[in-house]
Design a protein around this motif. Structure first.
Motif, mmCIF file in Angstrom:
data_model
loop_
_atom_site.group_PDB
_atom_site.id
_atom_site.type_symbol
_atom_site.label_atom_id
_atom_site.label_comp_id
_atom_site.label_asym_id
_atom_site.label_seq_id
_atom_site.Cartn_x
_atom_site.Cartn_y
_atom_site.Cartn_z
ATOM 1 N N SER A 18 0.825 -1.204 0.000
ATOM 2 C CA SER A 18 0.000 0.000 0.000
ATOM 3 C C SER A 18 0.858 1.252 0.000
ATOM 4 O O SER A 18 0.585 2.219 -0.731
ATOM 5 C CB SER A 18 -0.921 -0.008 1.229
ATOM 6 N N LEU A 19 1.921 1.273 0.795
ATOM 7 C CA LEU A 19 2.810 2.429 0.827
ATOM 8 C C LEU A 19 3.542 2.589 -0.503
ATOM 9 O O LEU A 19 3.687 3.704 -1.013
ATOM 10 C CB LEU A 19 3.809 2.286 1.968
ATOM 11 N N HIS A 20 3.997 1.489 -1.060
ATOM 12 C CA HIS A 20 4.669 1.551 -2.359
ATOM 13 C C HIS A 20 3.742 2.109 -3.431
ATOM 14 O O HIS A 20 4.148 2.953 -4.255
ATOM 15 C CB HIS A 20 5.146 0.150 -2.753
ATOM 16 N N ALA A 21 2.485 1.669 -3.439
ATOM 17 C CA ALA A 21 1.516 2.177 -4.410
ATOM 18 C C ALA A 21 1.273 3.662 -4.232
ATOM 19 O O ALA A 21 0.917 4.361 -5.194
ATOM 20 C CB ALA A 21 0.205 1.402 -4.288
ATOM 21 N N ALA A 22 1.480 4.168 -3.007
ATOM 22 C CA ALA A 22 1.301 5.591 -2.733
ATOM 23 C C ALA A 22 2.580 6.390 -2.975
ATOM 24 O O ALA A 22 2.624 7.590 -2.682
ATOM 25 C CB ALA A 22 0.843 5.784 -1.284
ATOM 26 N N GLY A 23 3.626 5.729 -3.487
ATOM 27 C CA GLY A 23 4.865 6.421 -3.798
ATOM 28 C C GLY A 23 5.783 6.618 -2.620
ATOM 29 O O GLY A 23 6.656 7.492 -2.637
ATOM 30 N N ILE A 24 5.636 5.801 -1.585
ATOM 31 C CA ILE A 24 6.428 5.927 -0.363
ATOM 32 C C ILE A 24 7.416 4.770 -0.290
ATOM 33 O O ILE A 24 7.045 3.608 -0.481
ATOM 34 C CB ILE A 24 5.510 5.933 0.872
ATOM 35 N N ASP A 25 8.680 5.067 -0.002
ATOM 36 C CA ASP A 25 9.705 4.033 0.134
ATOM 37 C C ASP A 25 9.466 3.217 1.404
ATOM 38 O O ASP A 25 9.116 3.772 2.451
ATOM 39 C CB ASP A 25 11.097 4.663 0.197
ATOM 40 N N VAL A 26 9.675 1.914 1.299
ATOM 41 C CA VAL A 26 9.398 1.012 2.420
ATOM 42 C C VAL A 26 10.551 0.036 2.599
ATOM 43 O O VAL A 26 11.095 -0.484 1.624
ATOM 44 C CB VAL A 26 8.115 0.191 2.192
ATOM 45 N N THR A 27 10.875 -0.246 3.853
ATOM 46 C CA THR A 27 11.760 -1.348 4.213
ATOM 47 C C THR A 27 11.025 -2.226 5.216
ATOM 48 O O THR A 27 10.460 -1.714 6.184
ATOM 49 C CB THR A 27 13.068 -0.844 4.835
ATOM 50 N N LEU A 28 11.022 -3.540 4.970
ATOM 51 C CA LEU A 28 10.404 -4.485 5.900
ATOM 52 C C LEU A 28 11.490 -5.294 6.579
ATOM 53 O O LEU A 28 12.434 -5.755 5.917
ATOM 54 C CB LEU A 28 9.476 -5.463 5.183
ATOM 55 N N VAL A 29 11.363 -5.480 7.889
ATOM 56 C CA VAL A 29 12.247 -6.385 8.616
ATOM 57 C C VAL A 29 11.388 -7.448 9.286
ATOM 58 O O VAL A 29 10.305 -7.169 9.791
ATOM 59 C CB VAL A 29 13.108 -5.637 9.650
ATOM 60 N N GLU A 30 11.889 -8.664 9.256
ATOM 61 C CA GLU A 30 11.159 -9.803 9.791
ATOM 62 C C GLU A 30 12.109 -10.643 10.640
ATOM 63 O O GLU A 30 13.195 -11.019 10.189
ATOM 64 C CB GLU A 30 10.587 -10.644 8.651
ATOM 65 N N SER A 31 11.696 -10.926 11.885
ATOM 66 C CA SER A 31 12.556 -11.657 12.803
ATOM 67 C C SER A 31 12.801 -13.100 12.366
ATOM 68 O O SER A 31 13.878 -13.642 12.592
ATOM 69 C CB SER A 31 11.948 -11.629 14.207
ATOM 70 N N ALA A 32 11.810 -13.730 11.740
ATOM 71 C CA ALA A 32 11.986 -15.119 11.301
ATOM 72 C C ALA A 32 13.099 -15.214 10.258
ATOM 73 O O ALA A 32 13.272 -14.330 9.423
ATOM 74 C CB ALA A 32 10.681 -15.654 10.720
ATOM 75 N N ARG A 33 13.840 -16.315 10.319
ATOM 76 C CA ARG A 33 14.930 -16.508 9.369
ATOM 77 C C ARG A 33 14.417 -16.821 7.970
ATOM 78 O O ARG A 33 15.115 -16.579 6.980
ATOM 79 C CB ARG A 33 15.849 -17.631 9.851
ATOM 80 N N GLU A 34 13.223 -17.374 7.894
ATOM 81 C CA GLU A 34 12.636 -17.736 6.608
ATOM 82 C C GLU A 34 11.129 -17.583 6.712
ATOM 83 O O GLU A 34 10.539 -17.955 7.734
ATOM 84 C CB GLU A 34 12.995 -19.184 6.242
ATOM 85 N N ILE A 35 10.509 -17.042 5.684
ATOM 86 C CA ILE A 35 9.056 -16.918 5.655
ATOM 87 C C ILE A 35 8.498 -18.160 4.988
ATOM 88 O O ILE A 35 8.696 -18.378 3.786
ATOM 89 C CB ILE A 35 8.618 -15.641 4.916
ATOM 90 N N ARG A 36 7.842 -18.985 5.775
ATOM 91 C CA ARG A 36 7.311 -20.259 5.287
ATOM 92 C C ARG A 36 5.783 -20.249 5.399
ATOM 93 O O ARG A 36 5.224 -19.533 6.233
ATOM 94 C CB ARG A 36 7.892 -21.417 6.093
ATOM 95 N N PRO A 37 5.105 -21.063 4.590
ATOM 96 C CA PRO A 37 3.628 -21.063 4.590
ATOM 97 C C PRO A 37 3.054 -21.791 5.798
ATOM 98 O O PRO A 37 2.514 -22.895 5.699
ATOM 99 C CB PRO A 37 3.284 -21.772 3.287
ATOM 100 N N LEU A 38 3.155 -21.152 6.976
ATOM 101 C CA LEU A 38 2.685 -21.755 8.208
ATOM 102 C C LEU A 38 1.201 -21.478 8.422
ATOM 103 O O LEU A 38 0.591 -20.657 7.749
ATOM 104 C CB LEU A 38 3.491 -21.192 9.387
ATOM 105 N N GLY A 39 0.651 -22.148 9.429
ATOM 106 C CA GLY A 39 -0.728 -21.876 9.815
ATOM 107 C C GLY A 39 -1.723 -22.763 9.101
ATOM 108 O O GLY A 39 -1.381 -23.768 8.465
ATOM 109 N N VAL A 40 -2.980 -22.371 9.213
ATOM 110 C CA VAL A 40 -4.079 -23.127 8.622
ATOM 111 C C VAL A 40 -4.941 -22.158 7.822
ATOM 112 O O VAL A 40 -4.431 -21.239 7.193
ATOM 113 C CB VAL A 40 -4.870 -23.876 9.720
ATOM 114 N N GLY A 41 -6.248 -22.340 7.844
ATOM 115 C CA GLY A 41 -7.115 -21.508 7.027
ATOM 116 C C GLY A 41 -7.441 -20.173 7.663
ATOM 117 O O GLY A 41 -7.338 -19.984 8.875
ATOM 118 N N VAL A 42 -7.830 -19.224 6.821
ATOM 119 C CA VAL A 42 -8.247 -17.907 7.274
ATOM 120 C C VAL A 42 -9.307 -17.410 6.303
ATOM 121 O O VAL A 42 -9.314 -17.788 5.121
ATOM 122 C CB VAL A 42 -7.049 -16.938 7.320
#
Length: 401
Positions: A18-42
């Protein structure tokens, strides 16, 4: 302007898009070493689907989601008590999708990397502290791979780092405990043929025991079992969405259920993995942030999952945040406006979820748990949580002009 977002879950990734679409620079940081498809349904409710469609993700979402057509309330013998249309069938201009949470997260991650660059999300990076200097935010980040700290600066910091948010803890060290509803939840996904219309969600309440199931595509059925164990109160255990659960703790509550169109005990036995979670929330905060720092999603407003609204509210948070920051000269004022709007709206949902959780269970067995009862409960929830189809359909777009 540049914004640092802590947390690459559904809320954080949608914020980046959403920020990128609005022309705003973004940096994301994530504590997990790898983003994996965890969890169940939503479930993604129409107000969230609208926002993802307006971000250009409609086709991708349709490819992984099941457009839910109805919620069917039954007794434990499978007799239908009440059926409510959902999504397009309910009059919304956008569908409701049932989807695997991890697959939705990977969809958003792929879009972020495609639009912002392959290094847009820095994994194994934990936010350990920050200073609001008045003209910006100086954040202290730990590289979990090397154990070294570094400092980055941004115009704003958004804590989208979930139920145990580090940003929330720094902003609100006395922000109150997690509050347990007294309900224990077990969740899983099982390979099974979809039931009823093939796009139906079934909800069964039998005393203090509840069961929910719905298809999430590729011949998979997501299920949720809820058992009331204690009166509500502060939580005195760890809570995490991905904590393993045991079939032996769960199956005795459902061993003799027979819905006819769905074999509940077989469904529970067929799951490769079972997750256990105490149904918790927090009292709404009087404020989300200060200055150039704010919160979003579960970090700001953890809620009972009874209304299928947690992920959806995080998506809307992200869109409103970008709308208020777009073209803003006064970043703290823009963040305050965002927080004021969303704090009021999400506090209403937190309270509506609590009321719905109580109301569904307060009627004694055989004394009014009927189609009329469930119709009243769901209609009250929809109005209290701001989910009226006519209101959403008429609301202006949240895309910055």
């Amino acid at each position: 302007m540049s914004v640092l977002v802590a947390g690459a879950g559904i809320g954080g990734l949608t914020t980046a898009l959403s920020l990128h679409a609005a022309g705003i620079d973004v940096t994301l940081v994530e504590s997990a070493r790898e983003i994996r498809p965890l969890g169940v349904g939503v479930n993604l409710l129409p107000h969230a689907v609208r926002e993802l469609v307006e971000l250009g993700l409609g086709a991708e979402l349709a490819a992984i989601g099941v457009p839910t057509a109805e919620n069917v309330y039954c007794d434990r013998d499978g007799a239908v008590l009440y059926s409510e249309p959902r999504g397009l069938a309910q009059g919304y201009r956008w569908p409701q999708y049932s989807v695997h949470r991890g697959e939705l997260q990977l969809l958003l991650l792929a879009a972020v990397r495609d639009r912002l660059g392959p290094d847009a999300v820095r994994t194994a990076t934990r936010l350990d502290g920050f200073d609001d200097t008045g003209s910006g935010v100086r954040a202290r980040l730990l590289d979990r791979a090397t154990g070294k700290h570094r400092t980055v600066e941004a115009a704003a910091l958004v804590g989208a780092d979930g139920l145990h948010s580090a940003v929330r803890g720094l902003l609100h060290p006395d922000g109150g405990p997690l509050l347990w509803s007294g309900v224990r939840m077990w969740r899983g996904v099982t390979k099974a043929t979809p039931f009823l219309t093939g796009r139906s969600a079934v909800l069964v309440l039998d005393g203090d025991t509840e069961f929910i199931a719905y298809p999430i595509g590729r011949d998979r059925v997501n299920w949720v079992c809820q058992v009331r164990e204690a009166p509500p109160g502060p939580l005195d255990e760890e809570a995490g969405w991905n904590r393993p659960g045991r079939l032996a703790d769960l199956l005795p509550h459902y061993a003799h259920w027979s819905l006819g169109f769905l074999d509940v005990p077989a469904l529970l036995r067929g799951a490769d993995r079972i997750l256990e979670y105490p149904m918790v929330d927090r009292d709404p905060l009087p404020s989300w942030g200060r200055g150039r720092v704010t919160l979003l999603g579960d970090a700001a407003h953890p809620m009972y999952p009874v209304g299928a609204n947690g992920a959806s509210q995080a998506v809307v948070d992200a869109r409103v945040l970008a709308l208020r920051l777009a073209g803003a000269d006064d970043v703290p004022a823009a963040l305050a406006r965002y927080a004021d709007e969303r704090r009021e709206a999400t506090a209403a949902v937190v309270h509506a979820n609590r009321v719905m959780n109580r109301a569904a269970r307060e009627v004694p067995d055989g004394a009014g748990r009927s189609g009329e009862h469930f119709a009243r409960v769901t209609d009250t929830y929809r109005r209290a949580s701001g989910g009226d189809p006519a209101v959403l359909n008429a609301r202006p777009s949240l895309t910055p002009a």
